[in-house]
Design a protein around this motif. Structure first.
Motif, PDB file in Angstrom:
ATOM      1  N   ILE A  20       0.857  -1.194   0.000  1.00  0.00           N
ATOM      2  CA  ILE A  20       0.000   0.000   0.000  1.00  0.00           C
ATOM      3  C   ILE A  20       0.895   1.247   0.000  1.00  0.00           C
ATOM      4  O   ILE A  20       1.793   1.391   0.835  1.00  0.00           O
ATOM      5  CB  ILE A  20      -0.926   0.034   1.226  1.00  0.00           C
ATOM      6  CG1 ILE A  20      -1.725  -1.278   1.336  1.00  0.00           C
ATOM      7  CG2 ILE A  20      -1.853   1.240   1.161  1.00  0.00           C
ATOM      8  CD1 ILE A  20      -2.623  -1.560   0.183  1.00  0.00           C
ATOM      9  N   LYS A  21       0.625   2.154  -0.942  1.00  0.00           N
ATOM     10  CA  LYS A  21       1.439   3.366  -1.051  1.00  0.00           C
ATOM     11  C   LYS A  21       0.703   4.614  -0.555  1.00  0.00           C
ATOM     12  O   LYS A  21       1.285   5.472   0.099  1.00  0.00           O
ATOM     13  CB  LYS A  21       1.861   3.572  -2.514  1.00  0.00           C
ATOM     14  CG  LYS A  21       2.745   2.449  -3.046  1.00  0.00           C
ATOM     15  CD  LYS A  21       2.965   2.556  -4.544  1.00  0.00           C
ATOM     16  CE  LYS A  21       3.853   3.731  -4.910  1.00  0.00           C
ATOM     17  NZ  LYS A  21       4.161   3.748  -6.361  1.00  0.00           N
ATOM     18  N   LYS A  22      -0.579   4.719  -0.855  1.00  0.00           N
ATOM     19  CA  LYS A  22      -1.325   5.917  -0.460  1.00  0.00           C
ATOM     20  C   LYS A  22      -2.811   5.589  -0.346  1.00  0.00           C
ATOM     21  O   LYS A  22      -3.361   4.898  -1.203  1.00  0.00           O
ATOM     22  CB  LYS A  22      -1.098   7.038  -1.474  1.00  0.00           C
ATOM     23  CG  LYS A  22      -1.751   8.364  -1.085  1.00  0.00           C
ATOM     24  CD  LYS A  22      -1.297   9.505  -1.988  1.00  0.00           C
ATOM     25  CE  LYS A  22      -1.782   9.360  -3.400  1.00  0.00           C
ATOM     26  NZ  LYS A  22      -1.472  10.557  -4.233  1.00  0.00           N
ATOM     27  N   VAL A  23      -3.427   6.119   0.686  1.00  0.00           N
ATOM     28  CA  VAL A  23      -4.866   5.949   0.896  1.00  0.00           C
ATOM     29  C   VAL A  23      -5.468   7.337   1.150  1.00  0.00           C
ATOM     30  O   VAL A  23      -5.056   8.027   2.087  1.00  0.00           O
ATOM     31  CB  VAL A  23      -5.167   5.030   2.099  1.00  0.00           C
ATOM     32  CG1 VAL A  23      -6.667   4.928   2.336  1.00  0.00           C
ATOM     33  CG2 VAL A  23      -4.560   3.653   1.878  1.00  0.00           C
ATOM     34  N   VAL A  24      -6.396   7.736   0.293  1.00  0.00           N
ATOM     35  CA  VAL A  24      -7.006   9.064   0.451  1.00  0.00           C
ATOM     36  C   VAL A  24      -8.519   8.975   0.215  1.00  0.00           C
ATOM     37  O   VAL A  24      -8.986   8.142  -0.568  1.00  0.00           O
ATOM     38  CB  VAL A  24      -6.402  10.089  -0.544  1.00  0.00           C
ATOM     39  CG1 VAL A  24      -4.932  10.300  -0.272  1.00  0.00           C
ATOM     40  CG2 VAL A  24      -6.627   9.653  -1.983  1.00  0.00           C
ATOM     41  N   PRO A  25      -9.303   9.823   0.879  1.00  0.00           N
ATOM     42  CA  PRO A  25     -10.744   9.880   0.590  1.00  0.00           C
ATOM     43  C   PRO A  25     -10.961  10.275  -0.863  1.00  0.00           C
ATOM     44  O   PRO A  25     -10.247  11.129  -1.399  1.00  0.00           O
ATOM     45  CB  PRO A  25     -11.248  10.959   1.545  1.00  0.00           C
ATOM     46  CG  PRO A  25     -10.258  10.990   2.652  1.00  0.00           C
ATOM     47  CD  PRO A  25      -8.939  10.717   2.000  1.00  0.00           C
ATOM     48  N   TYR A  26     -11.941   9.657  -1.501  1.00  0.00           N
ATOM     49  CA  TYR A  26     -12.203   9.957  -2.904  1.00  0.00           C
ATOM     50  C   TYR A  26     -13.536  10.695  -3.082  1.00  0.00           C
ATOM     51  O   TYR A  26     -13.599  11.760  -3.666  1.00  0.00           O
ATOM     52  CB  TYR A  26     -12.213   8.667  -3.727  1.00  0.00           C
ATOM     53  CG  TYR A  26     -12.511   8.910  -5.190  1.00  0.00           C
ATOM     54  CD1 TYR A  26     -11.550   9.478  -6.024  1.00  0.00           C
ATOM     55  CD2 TYR A  26     -13.753   8.588  -5.728  1.00  0.00           C
ATOM     56  CE1 TYR A  26     -11.828   9.727  -7.357  1.00  0.00           C
ATOM     57  CE2 TYR A  26     -14.038   8.831  -7.059  1.00  0.00           C
ATOM     58  CZ  TYR A  26     -13.079   9.397  -7.873  1.00  0.00           C
ATOM     59  OH  TYR A  26     -13.346   9.654  -9.202  1.00  0.00           O
ATOM     60  N   ASP A  27     -14.601  10.113  -2.589  1.00  0.00           N
ATOM     61  CA  ASP A  27     -15.928  10.721  -2.680  1.00  0.00           C
ATOM     62  C   ASP A  27     -16.754  10.120  -1.551  1.00  0.00           C
ATOM     63  O   ASP A  27     -16.255   9.334  -0.749  1.00  0.00           O
ATOM     64  CB  ASP A  27     -16.564  10.435  -4.045  1.00  0.00           C
ATOM     65  CG  ASP A  27     -17.577  11.503  -4.439  1.00  0.00           C
ATOM     66  OD1 ASP A  27     -18.188  12.077  -3.521  1.00  0.00           O
ATOM     67  OD2 ASP A  27     -17.760  11.771  -5.631  1.00  0.00           O
TER      68      ASP A  27
END
Length: 486
Positions: A424-431
Motif C-alpha cells: 500500500i502506497k497511499k490511501v485518500v478519501p475519494y468521494d
C-alpha cells in the motif's frame, strides 16, 4: 267605587266582578269570587247567634264607612326573562365551563411538559424559568440562571427528545431533575414544575494566581492551587469553565465543557491544569489543519504537521480538511486531544472512508487468495466466495479479469509457480463512501531456471458496503520495474 268594581287580589289593579280573568295579570276572578261566596255562606250557617242581614243599603255620607272584606295577600308577579337576558346567562355559563376545561388542560401534566420542552428548544429562558423550581432557597431562578439547562439540551437533541417522555410518564429524569406537582394554580389547577437539586462544583488548577471563568463570567482572579474554588449554587446543565494565566509572556488557557446534568461528587471535582503539549498530526499531504476549530497550517509534503509546546486545553481537538480526488472538500472527524498524546502521532479519521488498515486487509485478501493458490479457476473462486471482495460480485469486471489472469498463468507451461505481493502506497478519501488507494503488486514468476519479477502500480476505488469495504474499480497505472533474478 262602583259595586261591580273591586281591586284584583293578585295584582291590585281595578277590575269588574263580571270579569272571568284579570285583564292585567290573568288572575281567575270568577273562581276567586265563588270561593268568597261559599265561605260567607258556610260562616252564616255555622253561627246561629248572628242575625240575618237585610239587603245592603247605601250608607249616608255622614255615616262611618263600612269595613271592606279582608284583602288577600298580594304577590308581585314574576316577569318573564327577556331573550337577551337568557342568551347572556347561557354565554356566561359556556365561558365559565370552557375556561375551566381549557385551564385544566393547560395546567395539566402533558401540556405543561410540552411547554417546557418547547421553551427549551426555542431558548425561551423566561418561560423555562417559570416552569422550574429549586430545592435550594439561595438559588435565584431567572431567565439567565436557567441557560445551562437550555444549553445542555440544545446540544444534546437525543436527550431533549427523551426528556419529554420522562416528564409525561413517571416524571423522574435523574437524581437531580424531577417533574412534580408543586401545588395549585388559582386553587383549582395542578402546578407542575421541573424541580432540581443545585450543584456546587469545585475547581482546581496547578498555577497559583490563575483566573477562573465560568460561562464567561469571572469568578476569581487568583484561584489557589491547594484549596479548590467552590462555585454555586448552580442549576444542572452544561458549563464552560476556563482557567488562564500568563507564563513567560505566553498566555496559557484551559477551556473545559462539563455536562453537569446528573453529576456525581467526582464529576463536580475538576482540575483545569495549565499545561503545554507536543504531538505530530498525520494525514494526506496538503490537508488543512484545524486546532480547536482554528486554522493553524497545512500538512507538509510528507503528510505531517508538528505541534510543539502548545498550551493544552481540555476541549482541544484536531481536524483535517482536504479536497478529495473527485474534487469534493471533506472534513475529518474531530480528534479530542488529551495529555496522554504528548509526544505521539495523531491521525484524524475521515468517517465513511476506509482506513489504511481497512484498505490493507481488502487488498491483501484479494491478491493473497490468488497468490497462495486458493483461487485457481472459477470453481475455486466460487467455493472461496472470492466475489464478495468486489461490488457487483461475480459480475464485476475486476473479478472476471483476475480469474482470466490466473487461468492464463495456470495454462502457461513456462511458469512453474507465481506469487503476488501487494504494498500500500497511499490511501485518500475519494468521494462519499469511497476511498482511493494507490498500491504496488510485485509479481514473481518461477520459470524453473530463474525468477522473473515485475512490479506494477495500481489505483483502485474502495466502496463502503454496509460494515465492509469492496473494490469498485482497479486500474493499472504504471510499470514500476521488470527484471530477472537467479
Amino acid at each position: 267605587m262602583d259595586n261591580q268594581k273591586f281591586f284584583c287580589p293578585n295584582c291590585g289593579k281595578p277590575i269588574s266582578k263580571s270579569d272571568i280573568f284579570c285583564p292585567e295579570c290573568g288572575f281567575n276572578v270568577k273562581k276567586y269570587l265563588a270561593g268568597l261566596q261559599a265561605k260567607s255562606t258556610n260562616h252564616s250557617n255555622n253561627d246561629p247567634q248572628r242575625p240575618t242581614q237585610s239587603a245592603p243599603t247605601q250608607p249616608s255620607s255622614s255615616a262611618e264607612p263600612t269595613a271592606s272584606p279582608e284583602q288577600p295577600h298580594r304577590r308581585t308577579p314574576r316577569q318573564a326573562m327577556k331573550p337577551w337576558q337568557v342568551i347572556s346567562v347561557v354565554v356566561v355559563f359556556i365561558i365559565l365551563i370552557g375556561g375551566y376545561l381549557f385551564l385544566n388542560h393547560y395546567y395539566g401534566k402533558t401540556a405543561t411538559a410540552d411547554r417546557l420542552v418547547t421553551a427549551i428548544k426555542q431558548d425561551e429562558g423566561k418561560t423555562v424559568a417559570s416552569l422550574v423550581k429549586s430545592n435550594d432557597p439561595s438559588f435565584k431562578i431567572t431567565s439567565s440562571s436557567v441557560e445551562p439547562l437550555i444549553t445542555y439540551y440544545s446540544q444534546n437533541k437525543d436527550q431533549l427528545a427523551k426528556l419529554k417522555g420522562q416528564l409525561t410518564s413517571t416524571g423522574y429524569v435523574n437524581d437531580h431533575l424531577a417533574f412534580v406537582n408543586s401545588g395549585h394554580k388559582f386553587l383549582l389547577f395542578d402546578n407542575y414544575q421541573l424541580k432540581f437539586k443545585t450543584i456546587y462544583p469545585e475547581i482546581q488548577t496547578n498555577r497559583a494566581g490563575a483566573k477562573l471563568k465560568v460561562n464567561g463570567k469571572v469568578l476569581s482572579n487568583k484561584i489557589g492551587t491547594t484549596n479548590p474554588k467552590k462555585i454555586g449554587p448552580c442549576m444542572p446543565g452544561e458549563y464552560t469553565v476556563q482557567t488562564s494565566d500568563t507564563v513567560n509572556g505566553h498566555k496559557l488557557v484551559n477551556n473545559g465543557k462539563y455536562a453537569w446534568i446528573d453529576p456525581t461528587s467526582d464529576d463536580e471535582n475538576i482540575s483545569l491544569d495549565l499545561q503545554t503539549i507536543s504531538y505530530t498530526i498525520k494525514g494526506q499531504a496538503g490537508s488543512t489543519v484545524f486546532l480547536s476549530g482554528k486554522k493553524i497550517g497545512t500538512l507538509n509534503k510528507s503528510g505531517f504537521y508538528d505541534i510543539k509546546e502548545y498550551p493544552f486545553s481540555q476541549d482541544m481537538t484536531v481536524q483535517l480538511s482536504m479536497k478529495t480526488a473527485s474534487g469534493k472538500v471533506v472534513n475529518s472527524d474531530k480528534t479530542k486531544i488529551d495529555m496522554s498524546m504528548d509526544g505521539s502521532t495523531v491521525t484524524p479519521v475521515f468517517s465513511g472512508f476506509a482506513s489504511t488498515d481497512d484498505v490493507s486487509d481488502l487488498i491483501n485478501n484479494i491478491w493473497g487468495d490468488i497468490s497462495d493458490g486458493t483461487v485457481t479457476d472459477a470453481d475455486s473462486a466460487n467455493d472461496d466466495d472470492f466475489d464478495d471482495y468486489f461490488t457487483g460480485g461475480s459480475t464485476s469486471i475486476i473479478y472476471q479479469d483476475l480469474l482470466k489472469m490466473v487461468d492464463s498463468y495456470q495454462k502457461n507451461d513456462h511458469i512453474d509457480d507465481y506469487e503476488m505481493e501487494p504494498t500500500i502506497k497511499k490511501v485518500v478519501p475519494y468521494d462519499t463512501g469511497q476511498t482511493m488507494v494507490t498500491y504496488d503488486i510485485k509479481y514473481t514468476f518461477d520459470n524453473g531456471s530463474h525468477d522473473h519479477i515485475q512490479v506494477f502500480e495500481y489505483e483502485a476505488i474502495i466502496q463502503k458496503s454496509g460494515d465492509n469495504y469492496k473494490m469498485k474499480t482497479n486500474r493499472l497505472t504504471n510499470k514500476v520495474s521488470d527484471y530477472d533474478k537467479d
